[in-house]
Design a protein around this motif. Structure first.
Motif, mmCIF file in Angstrom:
data_model
loop_
_atom_site.group_PDB
_atom_site.id
_atom_site.type_symbol
_atom_site.label_atom_id
_atom_site.label_comp_id
_atom_site.label_asym_id
_atom_site.label_seq_id
_atom_site.Cartn_x
_atom_site.Cartn_y
_atom_site.Cartn_z
ATOM 1 N N LEU A 54 0.992 -1.312 -0.210
ATOM 2 C CA LEU A 54 -0.090 -0.247 0.231
ATOM 3 C C LEU A 54 1.195 1.131 -0.313
ATOM 4 N N VAL A 55 2.169 1.055 0.779
ATOM 5 C CA VAL A 55 2.645 2.661 1.350
ATOM 6 C C VAL A 55 3.090 2.856 -0.349
ATOM 7 N N THR A 56 3.698 1.556 -1.465
ATOM 8 C CA THR A 56 4.193 1.950 -2.244
ATOM 9 C C THR A 56 3.619 2.074 -4.092
ATOM 10 N N LEU A 57 2.137 1.800 -3.144
ATOM 11 C CA LEU A 57 1.107 1.860 -4.131
ATOM 12 C C LEU A 57 0.369 4.246 -4.184
ATOM 13 N N LEU A 58 0.846 4.204 -2.847
ATOM 14 C CA LEU A 58 -0.042 5.508 -2.993
ATOM 15 C C LEU A 58 1.982 6.394 -3.008
ATOM 16 N N THR A 69 2.140 -3.144 -7.758
ATOM 17 C CA THR A 69 1.609 -3.345 -6.214
ATOM 18 C C THR A 69 1.059 -4.188 -6.697
ATOM 19 N N ALA A 70 0.897 -5.241 -5.810
ATOM 20 C CA ALA A 70 0.926 -6.792 -6.400
ATOM 21 C C ALA A 70 -0.560 -6.316 -6.192
ATOM 22 N N GLN A 71 -0.931 -5.190 -5.588
ATOM 23 C CA GLN A 71 -2.695 -4.926 -5.156
ATOM 24 C C GLN A 71 -3.218 -5.031 -6.728
ATOM 25 N N LEU A 72 -2.567 -4.824 -7.963
ATOM 26 C CA LEU A 72 -3.228 -4.300 -9.145
ATOM 27 C C LEU A 72 -1.794 -5.916 -10.085
ATOM 28 N N GLY A 73 -1.304 -6.463 -10.086
ATOM 29 C CA GLY A 73 -0.819 -7.518 -10.356
ATOM 30 C C GLY A 73 -1.809 -8.974 -10.133
ATOM 31 N N ASP A 74 -1.278 -9.804 -11.578
ATOM 32 C CA ASP A 74 -1.818 -11.368 -11.579
ATOM 33 C C ASP A 74 -1.823 -11.805 -10.262
ATOM 34 N N GLU A 75 -0.912 -12.372 -9.711
ATOM 35 C CA GLU A 75 -1.458 -13.222 -8.892
ATOM 36 C C GLU A 75 -2.343 -13.295 -7.946
ATOM 37 N N GLU A 118 -8.337 13.771 -3.619
ATOM 38 C CA GLU A 118 -7.671 13.479 -3.501
ATOM 39 C C GLU A 118 -7.987 11.940 -3.362
ATOM 40 N N LEU A 119 -8.178 11.192 -1.240
ATOM 41 C CA LEU A 119 -8.642 10.128 -1.035
ATOM 42 C C LEU A 119 -9.789 10.138 -1.531
ATOM 43 N N SER A 120 -10.703 10.379 -1.741
ATOM 44 C CA SER A 120 -12.086 10.503 -1.947
ATOM 45 C C SER A 120 -13.020 10.361 -3.450
ATOM 46 N N PHE A 125 -8.130 8.131 -10.084
ATOM 47 C CA PHE A 125 -6.885 7.662 -10.406
ATOM 48 C C PHE A 125 -7.530 6.346 -11.371
ATOM 49 N N PRO A 126 -7.605 6.342 -12.141
ATOM 50 C CA PRO A 126 -8.500 5.696 -12.875
ATOM 51 C C PRO A 126 -7.683 3.398 -13.065
ATOM 52 N N TRP A 127 -6.557 3.506 -12.811
ATOM 53 C CA TRP A 127 -6.246 2.584 -12.509
ATOM 54 C C TRP A 127 -6.923 1.510 -10.963
ATOM 55 N N LEU A 128 -8.340 2.720 -10.386
ATOM 56 C CA LEU A 128 -8.176 1.922 -9.129
ATOM 57 C C LEU A 128 -9.444 1.028 -9.372
ATOM 58 N N ASN A 129 -10.317 1.176 -11.004
ATOM 59 C CA ASN A 129 -11.666 1.054 -11.366
ATOM 60 C C ASN A 129 -12.088 1.040 -10.696
ATOM 61 N N GLY A 130 -12.715 2.475 -10.452
ATOM 62 C CA GLY A 130 -14.368 2.947 -9.813
ATOM 63 C C GLY A 130 -13.544 2.740 -8.095
ATOM 64 N N GLU A 131 -13.236 2.474 -7.726
ATOM 65 C CA GLU A 131 -12.557 2.775 -6.126
ATOM 66 C C GLU A 131 -11.693 4.239 -5.739
ATOM 67 N N SER A 132 -11.443 4.705 -4.981
ATOM 68 C CA SER A 132 -11.386 5.618 -3.961
ATOM 69 C C SER A 132 -9.860 5.368 -3.101
ATOM 70 N N LEU A 133 -8.748 5.834 -3.754
ATOM 71 C CA LEU A 133 -7.853 5.417 -2.883
ATOM 72 C C LEU A 133 -8.309 5.439 -0.980
#
Length: 161
Positions: A54-58, A69-75, A118-120, A125-133
């Motif tokens: 998460l820190v890296t993502l932020l 980061t792992a959150q957006l990876g394929d694994e 930015e948080l809400s 951030f389009p890569w969050l697929n419609g979710e907020s930070l």
């Protein structure tokens, strides 16, 4: 949720987790069986690794980059958790605790660098697929921690500890 509320949630969840493990000796912290084969130490590693992602993502989001980061990876989450468990199961408890505390400081610092908007914002951030930070922060820190606090508390109650 405002930045102030996110920071408050981060602090409150950490207090809850520390309260859940308060008074446990090192042997108990290493005892398997809290969640499957995982010990409390293993849970702390797990929480710390997800929060480090998460820190890296932020940080990458702040740089205007799509996170890697792992959150957006394929694994899959289950495969990643199993791999991380195998990689870190023999780590020293003192180092795990140091890392666990350090990553929260980094999370707080990174969150503080964002505005409420930015948080809400669901579209910033389009890569969050419609979710907020904020939703991602919840999922990988205070919300995640609350899930495992409940498991630790239940395990302690089942043992009378």
């Amino acid at each position: 949720m405002s930045k102030e509320a996110v920071i408050s949630s981060l602090k409150t969840s950490r207090e809850s987790l520390l309260s859940a493990i308060e008074g446990l000796d090192n042997d108990t912290m290493l005892e398997p069986g809290v969640i499957g084969d995982w010990s409390i130490k293993d849970i702390l590693v797990h929480l710390g690794l997800w929060e480090a992602e998460l820190v890296t993502l932020l940080w990458q989001a702040r740089q205007g980059r799509r996170p890697t980061t792992a959150q957006l990876g394929d694994e899959s989450v289950d495969d990643l958790n199993a791999r991380w468990y195998q990689m870190h199961k023999d780590r020293d408890l003192a180092q795990v605790l140091d890392d666990f505390h350090a990553v929260r400081h980094q999370t707080l610092r990174r969150v503080d660098g964002f505005s409420d908007r930015e948080l809400s914002d669901l579209e910033l951030f389009p890569w969050l697929n419609g979710e907020s930070l904020e939703q991602w922060i919840d999922s990988d820190s205070f919300g995640h921690e609350a899930e495992h606090v409940a498991q630790i508390v239940a395990w302690r109650k089942s043992r009378g500890a």
